[in-house]
Design an enzyme around this catalytic site. Structure first.
Site, PDB file in Angstrom:
ATOM      1  N   PHE A  65       1.571   5.078  -4.019  1.00  0.00           N
ATOM      2  CA  PHE A  65       0.338   4.582  -4.626  1.00  0.00           C
ATOM      3  C   PHE A  65       0.616   3.242  -5.302  1.00  0.00           C
ATOM      4  CE2 PHE A  65      -3.208   4.159  -7.494  1.00  0.00           C
ATOM      5  CZ  PHE A  65      -4.241   4.490  -6.644  1.00  0.00           C
ATOM      6  N   ARG A 111      -6.027  -3.994 -11.972  1.00  0.00           N
ATOM      7  CA  ARG A 111      -6.464  -4.917 -10.920  1.00  0.00           C
ATOM      8  C   ARG A 111      -5.939  -6.337 -11.163  1.00  0.00           C
ATOM      9  NH1 ARG A 111     -10.436  -2.347  -7.821  1.00  0.00           N
ATOM     10  NH2 ARG A 111     -11.852  -0.975  -8.956  1.00  0.00           N
ATOM     11  N   ASP A 115      -8.770  -4.310   0.806  1.00  0.00           N
ATOM     12  CA  ASP A 115      -7.488  -4.385   0.111  1.00  0.00           C
ATOM     13  C   ASP A 115      -6.406  -3.566   0.821  1.00  0.00           C
ATOM     14  OD1 ASP A 115      -8.687  -1.948  -0.552  1.00  0.00           O
ATOM     15  OD2 ASP A 115      -8.489  -2.180  -2.710  1.00  0.00           O
TER      16      ASP A 115
HETATM   17  P1  IMP Z   1      -8.970   5.048   3.021  1.00  0.00           P
HETATM   18  O1  IMP Z   1     -10.429   5.283   3.208  1.00  0.00           O
HETATM   19  O2  IMP Z   1      -8.207   6.302   2.769  1.00  0.00           O
HETATM   20  O3  IMP Z   1      -8.323   4.179   4.083  1.00  0.00           O
HETATM   21  O4  IMP Z   1      -8.778   4.353   1.640  1.00  0.00           O
HETATM   22  C1  IMP Z   1      -9.271   3.174   1.351  1.00  0.00           C
HETATM   23  C2  IMP Z   1      -9.494   3.022  -0.137  1.00  0.00           C
HETATM   24  O5  IMP Z   1      -8.714   3.922  -0.945  1.00  0.00           O
HETATM   25  C3  IMP Z   1      -9.041   1.661  -0.511  1.00  0.00           C
HETATM   26  O6  IMP Z   1     -10.073   0.745  -0.354  1.00  0.00           O
HETATM   27  C4  IMP Z   1      -8.635   1.838  -1.940  1.00  0.00           C
HETATM   28  O7  IMP Z   1      -9.766   1.675  -2.757  1.00  0.00           O
HETATM   29  C5  IMP Z   1      -8.172   3.257  -2.047  1.00  0.00           C
HETATM   30  N1  IMP Z   1      -6.697   3.342  -1.989  1.00  0.00           N
HETATM   31  C6  IMP Z   1      -5.949   3.873  -1.015  1.00  0.00           C
HETATM   32  N2  IMP Z   1      -4.634   3.778  -1.282  1.00  0.00           N
HETATM   33  C7  IMP Z   1      -4.566   3.165  -2.482  1.00  0.00           C
HETATM   34  C8  IMP Z   1      -3.458   2.763  -3.310  1.00  0.00           C
HETATM   35  O8  IMP Z   1      -2.274   2.947  -3.018  1.00  0.00           O
HETATM   36  N3  IMP Z   1      -3.790   2.133  -4.475  1.00  0.00           N
HETATM   37  C9  IMP Z   1      -5.078   1.900  -4.864  1.00  0.00           C
HETATM   38  N4  IMP Z   1      -6.128   2.249  -4.115  1.00  0.00           N
HETATM   39  C10 IMP Z   1      -5.873   2.880  -2.934  1.00  0.00           C
HETATM   40 MG    MG Z   2     -11.197  -0.170  -2.028  1.00  0.00          MG
END
Ligand code: IMP
Ligand code: MG
Length: 180
Positions: A154, A167, A102
């Site tokens: 966010f 969601r 996502d």
């Molecule tokens: P990363 O490992 O920091 O790249 O984050 C990945 C995961 O963090 C994503 O798959 C999301 O589940 C969650 N995430 C990061 N930013 C957001 C956001 O702005 N909204 C909702 N979920 C987020």
């Molecule tokens: Mg995720």
């Protein structure tokens, strides 16, 4: 703008723009892998809505699997450590794999998953992410298909959650939380 308690939602990406872009991404993948089969791997749960639209935009032979990860954190903070909580059902050896996520934020999740999958000898390994918050990157990730670059806010909707909520929103919205 909609609210729930003290939480405010502001539309960032409208459903029509998302629809258009996801179909373009499907066409791009179909061109890149023309005449071949692709194996999509969705990262549960956030990617499920994006994946279900993307797969119908791909005009190739397609198969599907899922993985789930936990990043030891609830709400809007990532804690940094990633752990696999659901592995694939089948081998990916020799397959054209597209990892579907996502959002790419710090990059910790996709950096980890990419390394896990690369060890299993796929023929090709690509990454498709609907959203990319480039500013937040800690770990480098080579992403092949990006839907939208977004600012460091966010976001929820179209599969993305805050504490498992939102969601089902059709648009991607910026969520503002009340001060703690
Ligand atoms: P990363 O490992 O920091 O790249 O984050 C990945 C995961 O963090 C994503 O798959 C999301 O589940 C969650 N995430 C990061 N930013 C957001 C956001 O702005 N909204 C909702 N979920 C987020
Ligand atoms: Mg995720």
């Amino acid at each position: 703008m909609a609210t729930r308690g003290q939480e405010h939602l502001k539309v960032l990406l409208r459903r029509s723009a998302i629809q258009r872009r996801v179909l373009e991404m499907g066409r791009q993948i179909s061109r890149d892998f023309r005449g071949e089969r692709v194996h999509l791997i969705g990262v549960l749960k956030g990617a499920s809505i994006f994946l279900s639209d993307l797969i119908r935009g791909i005009s190739l032979e397609v198969s599907l699997d899922f993985m789930a990860v936990s990043s030891y954190g609830k709400g809007s903070q990532t804690s940094g450590q990633v752990r696999l909580t659901k592995d694939l059902d089948t081998s990916i050896e020799g397959l054209n794999v597209i990892l579907v996520e996502d959002i790419l934020d710090t990059g910790l999740t996709l950096n980890y998953l990419y390394r896990v999958l690369q060890q299993r000898k796929p023929k090709a390994l690509r990454i498709a992410a609907l959203l990319d918050k480039l500013e937040r990157r800690i770990k480098e990730v080579k992403v092949d298909y990006v839907g939208f670059r977004i600012p460091n806010e966010f976001v929820v909707g179209y599969g993305l959650d805050y504490g498992e909520r939102y969601r089902n929103l059709k648009d991607v919205c910026v969520l503002s939380l009340p001060p703690e």
